[in-house]
Design an enzyme around this catalytic site. Structure first.
Site, PDB file in Angstrom:
ATOM      1  N   GLU A 124      -1.442 -11.147   0.797  1.00  0.00           N
ATOM      2  CA  GLU A 124      -1.679 -11.540  -0.692  1.00  0.00           C
ATOM      3  C   GLU A 124      -0.783 -12.516  -1.364  1.00  0.00           C
ATOM      4  O   GLU A 124      -1.242 -13.666  -1.960  1.00  0.00           O
ATOM      5  CB  GLU A 124      -1.894 -10.452  -1.644  1.00  0.00           C
ATOM      6  CG  GLU A 124      -2.083 -10.472  -3.133  1.00  0.00           C
ATOM      7  CD  GLU A 124      -1.950  -9.499  -3.895  1.00  0.00           C
ATOM      8  OE1 GLU A 124      -2.752  -8.510  -3.612  1.00  0.00           O
ATOM      9  OE2 GLU A 124      -0.989  -9.477  -4.860  1.00  0.00           O
ATOM     10  N   CYS A 193      -3.180  -4.776 -10.686  1.00  0.00           N
ATOM     11  CA  CYS A 193      -4.426  -4.420 -10.556  1.00  0.00           C
ATOM     12  C   CYS A 193      -4.608  -3.174 -11.418  1.00  0.00           C
ATOM     13  O   CYS A 193      -4.019  -2.146 -11.323  1.00  0.00           O
ATOM     14  CB  CYS A 193      -4.871  -4.105  -9.207  1.00  0.00           C
ATOM     15  SG  CYS A 193      -6.215  -3.078  -8.847  1.00  0.00           S
ATOM     16  N   SER A 221      -0.210  -0.178   4.451  1.00  0.00           N
ATOM     17  CA  SER A 221      -0.893  -0.489   3.243  1.00  0.00           C
ATOM     18  C   SER A 221       0.146  -0.483   2.187  1.00  0.00           C
ATOM     19  O   SER A 221       0.630   0.595   1.932  1.00  0.00           O
ATOM     20  CB  SER A 221      -1.965   0.541   3.169  1.00  0.00           C
ATOM     21  OG  SER A 221      -2.272   0.645   1.827  1.00  0.00           O
ATOM     22  N   SER A 264      -7.700   1.598   0.312  1.00  0.00           N
ATOM     23  CA  SER A 264      -8.495   1.089   1.439  1.00  0.00           C
ATOM     24  C   SER A 264      -8.851   2.426   2.355  1.00  0.00           C
ATOM     25  O   SER A 264      -8.952   2.048   3.659  1.00  0.00           O
ATOM     26  CB  SER A 264      -7.909  -0.121   2.375  1.00  0.00           C
ATOM     27  OG  SER A 264      -6.551   0.301   2.694  1.00  0.00           O
TER      28      SER A 264
HETATM   29  S1  SF4 Z   1      -8.302  -4.958  -3.631  1.00  0.00           S
HETATM   30 FE1  SF4 Z   1      -8.307  -3.143  -4.616  1.00  0.00          FE
HETATM   31  S2  SF4 Z   1      -6.201  -2.678  -4.982  1.00  0.00           S
HETATM   32 FE2  SF4 Z   1      -6.370  -4.909  -4.426  1.00  0.00          FE
HETATM   33  S3  SF4 Z   1      -6.411  -5.945  -6.251  1.00  0.00           S
HETATM   34 FE3  SF4 Z   1      -8.557  -5.515  -5.639  1.00  0.00          FE
HETATM   35  S4  SF4 Z   1      -9.249  -3.757  -6.772  1.00  0.00           S
HETATM   36 FE4  SF4 Z   1      -6.872  -3.773  -6.868  1.00  0.00          FE
END
Ligand code: SF4
Length: 281
Positions: A124, A193, A221, A264
């Site tokens: 990311e 988030c 993770s 996840s």
């Molecule tokens: S994938 Fe899940 S944990 Fe990651 S930013 Fe999106 S909602 Fe949040």
């Protein structure tokens, strides 16, 4: 033995959305390639592999004319490479990651040097740095910023989506303390988030009430590791990937067990852990 789980557990909104999109494409096409692992969870990856999802490690590994990019997103240059090869993109980038990418792009275009509070090696973060066009760096240590010579006068400060809010605030505070007096301008955007913020708060609350916390998720993770780190400051905590990782010795003398999961972790894995705890009671 009483077992209690958090309300927020299992797939987050972004992972649910990504998995649904992949399943839909697989149903339509009979299979699909993904650029890198779509989630950092072995059990989910295995299930997807069984349904026809194949992982291409790099753009040059892609054999199909369609590829899915993960919920963590990719840098614009990767998208350019895919377009140059006329590969159709199934974009499962989470909207919260998109928000972070857009913030980095906007600030970089306005002349800010981007500081991402996060793990520089994470997919990311690499994608977000790409959106900043190379005008930025990612770190968890403000000293890395102060070492820049000269210190950029305009700093745009963002966080990797999975970081712990209180840690981001501490980082920003130390950055402000160190950068003031150096004629700096700083713009800070909260890009953590929302889903994880709630998940962390619930895990922390539960950890305060139990003798032992089990955090279920991939060892690789980021968000699962953050949850375990938070809970372990409050009570005995173990990060487990599956029910098989539970050591019965942990449960000796424990009256209350708390269970939560990373974003996840599939429902099936959580159900197996709950069933195993019942067995061991
Ligand atoms: S994938 Fe899940 S944990 Fe990651 S930013 Fe999106 S909602 Fe949040």
């Amino acid at each position: 033995m009483k077992v209690e789980k958090t309300g927020e557990i299992g797939f987050c909104f972004g992972v649910r959305r990504a998995v649904d999109m992949l399943e839909k494409v697989v149903a339509e096409r009979g299979g699909v390639e993904t650029l890198g692992a779509v989630v950092h969870n072995q059990q989910v990856l295995q299930r997807l592999a069984e349904s026809g999802v194949r992982v291409a490690e790099s753009v040059s590994d892609i054999k199909d004319d369609t590829v899915a990019i993960s919920s963590h997103g990719v840098a614009p240059e990767v998208e350019e490479q895919l377009k140059a090869r006329h590969i159709t993109i199934v974009d499962t980038t989470c909207p919260f990651v998109n928000r972070l990418q857009n913030a980095a792009r906007r600030l970089a275009e306005s002349g800010f040097f981007i500081v991402i509070y996060g793990d520089a090696g994470h997919t990311e973060v690499r994608g977000v740095l790409g959106c900043a066009g190379g005008r930025g760096l990612a770190t968890l240590d403000e000293e890395d910023i102060f070492k820049l010579d000269p210190l950029p006068r305009r700093l745009g400060v963002l966080s990797q989506t999975t970081q712990i809010p209180a840690h981001f605030v501490g980082f920003v505070k130390r950055l402000i303390d160190g950068a003031f007096g150096r004629d700096s301008e700083m713009r800070i955007i909260d890009t953590i988030c929302h889903d994880l913020r709630e998940r962390q708060a619930q895990a922390l609350e539960l950890a305060g009430k139990v003798d032992l916390m089990l955090v279920i998720g991939g060892k690789g993770s980021a968000n699962t590791n953050r949850l375990a780190e938070l809970c372990s400051a409050v009570t005995e905590t173990h990060l487990i990937e599956t029910a098989a990782d539970i050591d019965p010795a942990w449960l000796e003398g424990k009256q209350t067990i708390g269970v939560t999961s990373g974003a996840s972790t599939a429902k099936e894995t959580i159900d197996e852990v709950l069933a195993r705890l019942e067995e061991l009671d």
